[in-house]
Design an enzyme around this catalytic site. Structure first.
Site, mmCIF file in Angstrom:
data_model
loop_
_atom_site.group_PDB
_atom_site.id
_atom_site.type_symbol
_atom_site.label_atom_id
_atom_site.label_comp_id
_atom_site.label_asym_id
_atom_site.label_seq_id
_atom_site.Cartn_x
_atom_site.Cartn_y
_atom_site.Cartn_z
ATOM 1 N N CYS A 2 0.853 -1.174 0.000
ATOM 2 C CA CYS A 2 0.000 0.000 0.000
ATOM 3 C C CYS A 2 0.894 1.231 0.000
ATOM 4 O O CYS A 2 2.089 1.135 0.261
ATOM 5 C CB CYS A 2 -0.867 0.041 1.246
ATOM 6 S SG CYS A 2 -1.977 -1.371 1.358
ATOM 7 N N GLY A 28 -1.043 0.649 -4.775
ATOM 8 C CA GLY A 28 -2.348 0.107 -4.397
ATOM 9 C C GLY A 28 -3.420 0.733 -5.249
ATOM 10 O O GLY A 28 -3.504 1.962 -5.325
ATOM 11 N N ASN A 101 1.005 0.259 5.807
ATOM 12 C CA ASN A 101 1.538 -0.536 4.699
ATOM 13 C C ASN A 101 2.261 -1.723 5.313
ATOM 14 O O ASN A 101 3.175 -1.545 6.112
ATOM 15 C CB ASN A 101 2.510 0.305 3.865
ATOM 16 C CG ASN A 101 3.259 -0.496 2.809
ATOM 17 O OD1 ASN A 101 4.356 -0.122 2.423
ATOM 18 N ND2 ASN A 101 2.700 -1.582 2.329
ATOM 19 N N GLY A 102 1.836 -2.925 4.929
ATOM 20 C CA GLY A 102 2.467 -4.123 5.458
ATOM 21 C C GLY A 102 1.424 -5.145 5.814
ATOM 22 O O GLY A 102 0.282 -5.088 5.335
ATOM 23 N N TYR A 257 10.294 -4.544 -8.083
ATOM 24 C CA TYR A 257 9.019 -4.268 -8.741
ATOM 25 C C TYR A 257 8.230 -3.103 -8.147
ATOM 26 O O TYR A 257 7.758 -2.233 -8.868
ATOM 27 C CB TYR A 257 8.165 -5.544 -8.717
ATOM 28 C CG TYR A 257 6.710 -5.339 -9.085
ATOM 29 C CD1 TYR A 257 6.325 -4.993 -10.388
ATOM 30 C CD2 TYR A 257 5.697 -5.480 -8.131
ATOM 31 C CE1 TYR A 257 4.981 -4.805 -10.719
ATOM 32 C CE2 TYR A 257 4.360 -5.294 -8.458
ATOM 33 C CZ TYR A 257 4.003 -4.951 -9.751
ATOM 34 O OH TYR A 257 2.683 -4.764 -10.063
ATOM 35 N N THR A 303 7.737 -2.076 -15.662
ATOM 36 C CA THR A 303 8.806 -2.036 -14.674
ATOM 37 C C THR A 303 10.155 -2.526 -15.193
ATOM 38 O O THR A 303 11.193 -2.036 -14.766
ATOM 39 C CB THR A 303 8.366 -2.806 -13.412
ATOM 40 O OG1 THR A 303 7.192 -2.175 -12.919
ATOM 41 C CG2 THR A 303 9.422 -2.794 -12.325
ATOM 42 N N ASP A 365 11.692 -9.375 -18.081
ATOM 43 C CA ASP A 365 10.754 -8.862 -17.083
ATOM 44 C C ASP A 365 11.479 -8.765 -15.746
ATOM 45 O O ASP A 365 12.507 -9.408 -15.540
ATOM 46 C CB ASP A 365 9.511 -9.762 -16.973
ATOM 47 C CG ASP A 365 8.276 -8.950 -16.568
ATOM 48 O OD1 ASP A 365 8.453 -7.806 -16.101
ATOM 49 O OD2 ASP A 365 7.150 -9.454 -16.712
ATOM 50 N N ASP A 366 10.900 -7.947 -14.845
ATOM 51 C CA ASP A 366 11.552 -7.799 -13.539
ATOM 52 C C ASP A 366 11.389 -9.063 -12.704
ATOM 53 O O ASP A 366 12.233 -9.393 -11.877
ATOM 54 C CB ASP A 366 10.960 -6.602 -12.783
ATOM 55 C CG ASP A 366 9.445 -6.660 -12.730
ATOM 56 O OD1 ASP A 366 8.802 -6.106 -13.629
ATOM 57 O OD2 ASP A 366 8.900 -7.295 -11.802
#
Ligand SMILES: O=P(O)(O)OC[C@H]1O[C@H](OP(=O)(O)OP(=O)(O)O)[C@H](O)[C@@H]1O
Ligand SMILES: NC(=O)CC[C@H](N)C(=O)O
Ligand SMILES: [Mg+2]
Length: 501
Positions: A2, A28, A101-102, A257, A303, A365-366
């Site tokens: 988030c 998010g 966030n988490g 990412y 990304t 790609d990442d």
């Protein structure tokens, strides 16, 4: 993952928080919320949707006051009901709102404890509501009519004692100011910055430094693992280490990412870290496959662009944008539900046949997580006439669940889980697959800040800094696998206690 933000200034902060949230939108896309305070009352608006859809002019006009916090949500616990959109609020003590966030890994235990021991009722399935109540309870137990920095720091110490998992937090005490803190492992990022105005200093706390940049704030520094910051409305700033044994275990997937390339996390420029990943990827290919026949390197937007460009340059092979991205489709990996993710990859990316026809293409790609993107893209490259399709992942095979704020709860949904690299190559349909080895990834990031000795690499290694065991993973997988989530969402009707239109 988030995005969180908090601002305390000398003018209304509603627009600045809104603008900050749009800059953090990549973290998010499911829900957004802002709460502001005029020093006496708070004003809250939160709902499901992108920032631009959640707030209209009327909402913005009602979000009054010179301090506030905001959140963009990518759910990792509970459901995607709008009742779980953040920030959350409790009125006691002092009136506290909080954005997180988490992901807490002992949320179930805490929920019981909050009821039995603290007599607190948790109204949603969100771990963030639990985190807020633990903080509130710890603050209440300081038993002060007027809160002091010491009370705040003692409460954060209590949070660290009771909560397990990952948490970067911004909180607001309606009358007293902003609080920010990070878990003792510093898994999720949090920075703070300052800007000078004719009326005095203004302060911002945010998940990523890019939110500071775009509004003219100067990055002061990261909040340290375990540290807390308290900023009063008059601009006094207090910080203190609140954990016994803090250590940096920044989530390495932020660099791979999640974060924007123009952010600096724990003193490492994300853009530079991704360039180093690309360079190391090329060196790895040259070592392992010196006689390769790669004609062109093609990134899978968005990304991987940074690492793919650097990889092509180091290999001495042309770099071509062979996939055109629809700029109106968001990030697919953080969308809920496999059906939506799969459909969105096709809507998001279209191939330019002339870049593929008759060529041996190295797609970059990442990361490869569920394999949704790679499976679709490889087919598109073949349909566009590629002779051979090779694939490079700028991070190692992802084999284990994430429990710290990325919604990868079920190992069986990860394409590399229980498969060898050859089997993954077969599953995504490529002629050759190369993964960046973990030591190379770690070196690519830590070169930016030698103080970072360890990272949360749990999705690659299965090692979890907070020591969760097999039972936890079995419960998590049963509760949050894709099928369960889809069924739950189908039957869901959101009822909220305090949301306004
Ligand atoms: O293997 P998967 O499960 O498909 O997940 C990995 C893919 O998802 C992400 O892209 P996303 O579209 O979310 O965002 P981006 O535009 O920033 O690359 C990531 O960059 C990979 O492309
Ligand atoms: N991705 C996150 O940081 C999620 C925060 C919180 N666990 C939620 O589900 O709302
Ligand atoms: Mg991508």
């Amino acid at each position: 993952m988030c995005g969180i933000i908090g601002i305390i200034g000398h003018e209304p902060v509603n627009q600045a928080i809104y603008d900050g949230l749009t800059v953090l939108q990549h973290r998010g896309q499911d829900a957004a919320g802002i709460v502001t305070s005029d020093g006496r009352k708070l004003y809250l608006r939160r709902d499901n949707g992108l920032v631009k859809d959640v707030f209209n002019e009327r909402h913005m006009a009602m979000l009054q006051g010179n301090m506030g916090i905001g959140h963009v949500r990518y759910p990792t616990a509970g459901s995607s009901s709008s009742a779980e959109a953040q920030p959350f609020y409790v009125n006691s003590p002092y009136g506290i709102s909080l954005a997180h966030n988490g992901n807490l890994t002992n949320a179930h235990v805490l929920k019981k404890e909050l009821y039995r021991q603290d007599r607190r009722q948790i109204n949603t399935e969100s771990d963030s509501e639990i985190l807020l109540n633990v903080f509130a309870q710890e603050l209440l137990s300081q038993d002060a009519l007027h809160v002091t920095p010491g009370d705040i720091f003692a409460a954060v110490e209590g949070v660290h004692r009771r909560c397990k998992g990952a948490y970067a937090v911004v909180a607001m005490l309606t009358r007293d100011g902003l609080v920010g803190f990070r878990d003792p492992n510093g898994i999720r990022p949090l920075v703070y910055g300052v800007r000078e105005t004719p009326h005095g200093k203004e302060f911002m706390l945010a998940s990523e430094s890019v939110a500071l940049d775009v509004q003219g704030y100067r990055l002061v520094r990261d909040i340290e693992p375990g540290e807390a910051i308290f900023i009063r409305p008059d601009g006094q700033v207090f910080t203190r280490q609140c954990a016994q044994n803090p250590s940096y275990n920044t989530c390495i997937f932020e660099y791979v990412y999640f974060a924007r390339p123009d952010s600096i996390i724990d003193n490492v420029f994300v853009h530079k870290a991704r360039m180093r990943m690309g360079r190391k990827m090329a060196e790895h290919v040259m070592r392992e496959w010196p006689d390769n026949d790669i004609d062109v390197v093609i990134p899978i937007p968005d990304t991987s662009r940074t690492s793919a460009l650097e990889m092509a340059y180091t290999l001495g092979v042309p770099y071509r944008e062979g996939f055109i991205k629809n700029r109106y489709i968001g990030r697919t990996f953080i969308m809920p539900g496999q059906a939506k993710r799969k459909k969105s990859v096709r809507q998001k990316l279209n191939s330019l046949a002339l870049e593929f026809k008759g060529k041996n293409v190295m797609l970059v790609d990442d990361s490869i997580v569920r394999g949704t993107t790679s499976q679709e893209i490889v087919q598109m490259a073949r349909d566009a006439g590629a002779k051979k399709v090779y694939f490079a992942s700028a991070s190692p095979p992802i084999k284990f669940p994430n429990i710290y704020g990325i919604d990868m709860p079920a190992a069986k949904e990860l394409i590399a889980h229980g498969r060898t690299e050859e089997e993954v190559a077969q599953a995504i349909g490529v002629d050759r697959l190369v993964y960046l080895p973990l030591p190379d990834l770690i070196a690519a990031v830590s070169k930016g800040n030698p103080r970072l000795k360890a990272f949360d690499c749990s999705v690659f290694t299965g090692h979890y800094a907070t020591g969760e065991n097999g039972d936890y993973f079995a419960e998590l997988e049963a509760l949050r696998n894709d099928e369960q989530q889809t069924n739950r969402e189908k039957n869901m009707v959101a009822i909220d206690i305090c949301n306004s239109d």
